[in-house]
Design a protein around this motif. Structure first.
Motif, PDB file in Angstrom:
ATOM      1  N   ASP A 210       0.828  -1.215   0.000  1.00 22.37           N
ATOM      2  CA  ASP A 210       0.000   0.000   0.000  1.00 22.37           C
ATOM      3  C   ASP A 210       0.859   1.260   0.000  1.00 22.37           C
ATOM      4  N   PRO A 211       1.655   1.468  -1.043  1.00 20.63           N
ATOM      5  CA  PRO A 211       2.594   2.601  -1.059  1.00 20.63           C
ATOM      6  C   PRO A 211       1.904   3.959  -1.135  1.00 20.63           C
ATOM      7  N   VAL A 212       2.258   4.825  -0.222  1.00 26.15           N
ATOM      8  CA  VAL A 212       1.705   6.174  -0.198  1.00 26.15           C
ATOM      9  C   VAL A 212       2.114   6.922  -1.460  1.00 26.15           C
ATOM     10  N   VAL A 274      -2.613   2.134   4.105  1.00 29.36           N
ATOM     11  CA  VAL A 274      -2.205   3.463   4.569  1.00 29.36           C
ATOM     12  C   VAL A 274      -2.137   4.479   3.432  1.00 29.36           C
ATOM     13  N   ALA A 275      -2.145   4.009   2.202  1.00 31.45           N
ATOM     14  CA  ALA A 275      -2.088   4.936   1.064  1.00 31.45           C
ATOM     15  C   ALA A 275      -3.324   5.805   0.979  1.00 31.45           C
ATOM     16  N   ILE A 276      -4.452   5.331   1.506  1.00 33.01           N
ATOM     17  CA  ILE A 276      -5.693   6.126   1.402  1.00 33.01           C
ATOM     18  C   ILE A 276      -6.136   6.681   2.748  1.00 33.01           C
ATOM     19  N   THR A 277      -5.225   6.703   3.716  1.00 34.33           N
ATOM     20  CA  THR A 277      -5.522   7.428   4.951  1.00 34.33           C
ATOM     21  C   THR A 277      -5.540   8.921   4.627  1.00 34.33           C
ATOM     22  N   PRO A 278      -6.205   9.733   5.440  1.00 37.01           N
ATOM     23  CA  PRO A 278      -6.216  11.180   5.171  1.00 37.01           C
ATOM     24  C   PRO A 278      -4.811  11.762   5.005  1.00 37.01           C
ATOM     25  N   THR A 279      -3.882  11.324   5.854  1.00 38.51           N
ATOM     26  CA  THR A 279      -2.514  11.837   5.754  1.00 38.51           C
ATOM     27  C   THR A 279      -1.838  11.348   4.483  1.00 38.51           C
ATOM     28  N   GLY A 280      -2.050  10.061   4.163  1.00 43.95           N
ATOM     29  CA  GLY A 280      -1.469   9.522   2.945  1.00 43.95           C
ATOM     30  C   GLY A 280      -1.973  10.218   1.706  1.00 43.95           C
ATOM     31  N   LEU A 281      -3.266  10.497   1.660  1.00 45.94           N
ATOM     32  CA  LEU A 281      -3.846  11.190   0.509  1.00 45.94           C
ATOM     33  C   LEU A 281      -3.370  12.638   0.443  1.00 45.94           C
TER      34      LEU A 281
END
Length: 305
Positions: A210-212, A274-281
């Protein structure tokens, strides 16, 4: 020629050969090379690994994107300060793996063993143990050959691609290769080496990719660090006499099936985890703008080609 760990163990039979010996003999036959020529090739690769594991210790290496960097130096400084909680050998391996990953993300020279995203695990773990044991160059090179044989078995029967099998196929395979290599380096039997590889793979079965921002940096770099500790732990367990109840070949088959069962959102598309967490996005938007960067629709884009 071999395809499985069972094949390799059969070729070893009652001889005193190691997994490395079988791997080298296979290369000699395939490429019409001498044993020394193969060891020389391994030495060239080890030199690159060694440099990548040390380049980021005394100076902070920042990735091209700016998302990651400097963690190798931070860990090295922490070790030198003498305040560590864990074993120094393991933490040195972690620092080496972080450095190697940062060299990769800054477009430096690394050895993809088995992939660029997992490039720090094998050299980080192997170098740390080799230093502790004052291993000779030949012992180190033979450990690399052992790791190569394990990687070959995985690629012949499963995958080392995060896009196909998740991070279990990348960092999991690298940890398996490292665990086997260390076990051999420390005097373990071929059976123990494959047991260590099997346990290391089981420990991360189902690990997603799940690469940011679609970049091989986050959480990849830190997974390289944890891959080192996984490999060291598994080597220690088998050397203590704790076997893998499930044979390595069966573990590899299971990993492949698990990878195929993972949804595409969790296989390097940056559409899950984690790529689609608010911070990741937010990181992705900062780098590529709103709606920019990889959307995971590879067939429509074709940009990576």
């Amino acid at each position: 020629m071999y395809n499985t760990s069972k094949d390799i163990l059969a070729l070893i039979g009652s001889s005193n050969k190691s997994i490395a010996d079988i791997a080298i003999e296979n290369e000699m036959e395939l490429f019409n090379m001498t044993r020394q020529e193969i060891l020389d090739k391994l030495a060239q690769r080890y030199d690159i690994m060694y440099s990548a594991c040390h380049d980021g210790l005394e100076k902070a290496i920042i990735s091209i994107s700016g998302l990651t960097g400097g963690t190798g130096k931070q860990m090295w400084d922490y070790i030198k300060a003498g305040k560590t909680i864990g074993d120094t050998t393991a933490l040195k391996g972690v620092a080496y793996a972080l450095s190697c990953s940062e060299v990769n993300s800054s477009m430096g020279l690394i050895i993809a063993a088995p992939t660029a995203g997992a490039c720090g695990i094998l050299p980080g773990a192997l170098i740390a143990v080799a230093e502790k044991r004052n291993a000779s160059q030949e012992e180190i090179l033979l450990a690399l050959a052992c790791a190569a044989a394990v990687g070959q078995v995985i690629t012949k029967n499963a995958t080392v691609s995060g896009a196909e099998g998740g991070c279990q196929a990348e960092c999991g395979s690298a940890a398996s290769m490292a665990a086997a290599a260390i076990t051999q380096l420390c005097g373990g039997t071929p059976e123990q080496a494959f047991d260590a590889a099997a346990i290391a793979m089981q420990n991360v079965m189902g690990l997603v990719c799940d690469p940011v921002a679609g970049l091989v940096e986050m959480p990849c770099t830190k997974r390289n660090a944890s891959g080192v500790t996984n490999a060291l732990l598994c080597a220690d367990m088998v050397l203590a006499g704790i076997p893998s109840k499930i044979p390595f070949d069966e573990v590899v088959e299971a990993m492949y099936k698990v990878g195929k069962a993972l949804p595409t959102t969790l296989r390097e598309t940056a559409l899950g985890g984690v790529a689609i967490t608010p911070t990741g996005l937010a990181m992705k938007e900062k780098l590529f703008g709103k709606g920019g960067g990889c959307q995971g629709n590879c067939a429509a884009c074709g940009g990576c080609d």
